[in-house]
Write an enzyme that holds these catalytic residues in place. Structure first.
Site, PDB file in Angstrom:
ATOM      1  N   ARG A  40       0.770  -1.326  -0.021  1.00 30.71           N
ATOM      2  CA  ARG A  40      -0.034   0.028  -0.082  1.00 30.71           C
ATOM      3  C   ARG A  40       0.980   1.177   0.029  1.00 30.71           C
ATOM      4  NH1 ARG A  40      -0.944   5.115   2.464  1.00 30.71           N
ATOM      5  NH2 ARG A  40      -0.556   3.919   4.437  1.00 30.71           N
ATOM      6  N   HIS A  76       5.728   4.612  12.852  1.00 30.44           N
ATOM      7  CA  HIS A  76       5.864   4.725  11.209  1.00 30.44           C
ATOM      8  C   HIS A  76       6.700   5.767  10.714  1.00 30.44           C
ATOM      9  CE1 HIS A  76       3.957   4.241   7.023  1.00 30.44           C
ATOM     10  NE2 HIS A  76       4.304   5.284   6.960  1.00 30.44           N
ATOM     11  N   HIS A 126       9.358   7.316   7.618  1.00 33.34           N
ATOM     12  CA  HIS A 126      10.087   7.632   6.433  1.00 33.34           C
ATOM     13  C   HIS A 126      11.357   7.971   6.507  1.00 33.34           C
ATOM     14  CE1 HIS A 126       6.177   7.207   3.785  1.00 33.34           C
ATOM     15  NE2 HIS A 126       5.766   7.260   4.837  1.00 33.34           N
ATOM     16  N   CYS A 138       4.151   9.824  -0.322  1.00 35.76           N
ATOM     17  CA  CYS A 138       2.830  10.041  -0.199  1.00 35.76           C
ATOM     18  C   CYS A 138       2.531  11.109  -1.643  1.00 35.76           C
ATOM     19  CB  CYS A 138       2.430  11.070   0.805  1.00 35.76           C
ATOM     20  SG  CYS A 138       0.763  11.591   0.837  1.00 35.76           S
ATOM     21  N   ASN A 189       9.689   4.449   2.872  1.00 37.37           N
ATOM     22  CA  ASN A 189       9.647   4.197   4.375  1.00 37.37           C
ATOM     23  C   ASN A 189      10.837   3.581   4.622  1.00 37.37           C
ATOM     24  OD1 ASN A 189       6.242   3.912   5.086  1.00 37.37           O
ATOM     25  ND2 ASN A 189       6.479   3.463   2.834  1.00 37.37           N
TER      26      ASN A 189
END
Length: 299
Positions: free
Chosen positions: A13, A206, A208, A239, A248
């Site tokens: 995703r 999370h 990046h 994004c 990421n």
């Protein structure tokens, strides 16, 4: 060490949503199946967004229909609103990951809604689930360390969202450095603040790697007691609505760092390296993860 660190694989995703190359449903399924064979137990596989806005995420229903139910695995769908929740329910996702932006600037650009409106949407989804049932809900707070439009995001902003999400009894809250501006010291402080605000809620982080601090931030999170981290094979990601957003932290890089230190992850490192190389080649790009380039050690 015998501590287990759960790594949620977000490559199918978050890893693919900003790539110029569009993969077919079959290609996405091939990636998901290989990642699961390599040890992924929680995988963000689809996004229930408008494919006209994010064409990389087209085919969510077809992907879920092709993945048989597996009690040992959780397939996660990204949800932004009630329409996304309905699609998530209809496809049989094991988890719904509802995103709430930490800034109005990013929320309006990314989701067409302010922070308050997104919290209202999360509350409506949680209330509907309480009445009608459905998969567990996790909440991801995006741009929790900085916004490309509004600049700095304060700890108070994030803590307020954490409190509201926790009050809705979500299963887990993820704090996301969507544009890669965090540093390890701020990460530790923000985790401490989130734990104080929601002591009974599981936290996930999370990161990046836009500014080469992703693994350092993951390390700081583990040291601060976090047991769940997101990562994307090959270091893919970004994004579509965040200028200059890059990938990421690479799943293989994170697994290598943790397992060298003696933590357990349940992943096959050699398989991850091979997948990272293969998917990067399929997308026509140089692998972003270090291990996809250098390999493991000892070789």
């Amino acid at each position: 060490m015998s501590r287990f660190i759960e790594i949620v694989e977000v490559g199918p995703r978050d890893g693919l949503q900003n790539e110029k190359a569009l993969l077919s449903v079959d290609e996405k399924l091939d990636l998901i199946r290989k990642l699961e064979a390599a040890g992924a137990r929680r995988t963000e596989v689809v996004s229930f967004v408008n494919p006209a806005r994010v064409p990389q995420m087209a085919g969510a229903e077809d992907i879920m229909a092709a993945l048989p139910q597996d009690p040992m695995r959780s397939r996660i769908g990204l949800v932004l609103n009630m329409r996304g929740w309905d699609r998530c329910i209809s496809t049989g996702c094991d988890e719904a990951n509802v995103v709430v932006c930490a800034s109005d600037g990013f929320g309006v650009k990314n989701q067409g809604a302010t922070v308050s409106q997104q919290l209202d949407a999360l509350a409506a989804i949680a209330e509907r689930r309480a009445v009608e049932g459905g998969p567990p809900i996790t909440a991801t707070i995006s741009v929790a360390f900085g916004c490309p439009f509004d600049g700095e995001v304060s700890e108070d902003q994030v803590v307020a969202i954490v409190r509201e999400a926790a009050a809705l009894n979500v299963a887990e809250i993820a704090i996301a450095d969507t544009i890669g501006v965090a540093d390890p010291w701020t990460v530790r402080q923000r985790i401490a603040a989130a734990k104080a605000a929601a002591p009974d809620t599981k936290l996930r982080m999370h990161f990046h790697d836009t500014r080469n601090t992703g693994l350092a931030n993951a390390y700081a999170s583990v040291e601060a007691g976090i047991d769940v981290l997101d990562a994307s094979v090959g270091g893919l990601g970004g994004c579509p609505f965040a200028p200059a957003a890059t990938g990421n932290i690479g799943t293989e890089d994170l697994v290598y760092m943790l397992e060298r230190a003696g933590f357990e992850t349940g992943y096959d490192l050699a398989a991850l390296i091979a997948i990272g190389r293969e998917i990067s080649e399929r997308l026509g790009k140089t692998p972003a993860s270090s291990l996809a380039r250098a390999g493991g050690f000892p070789a």
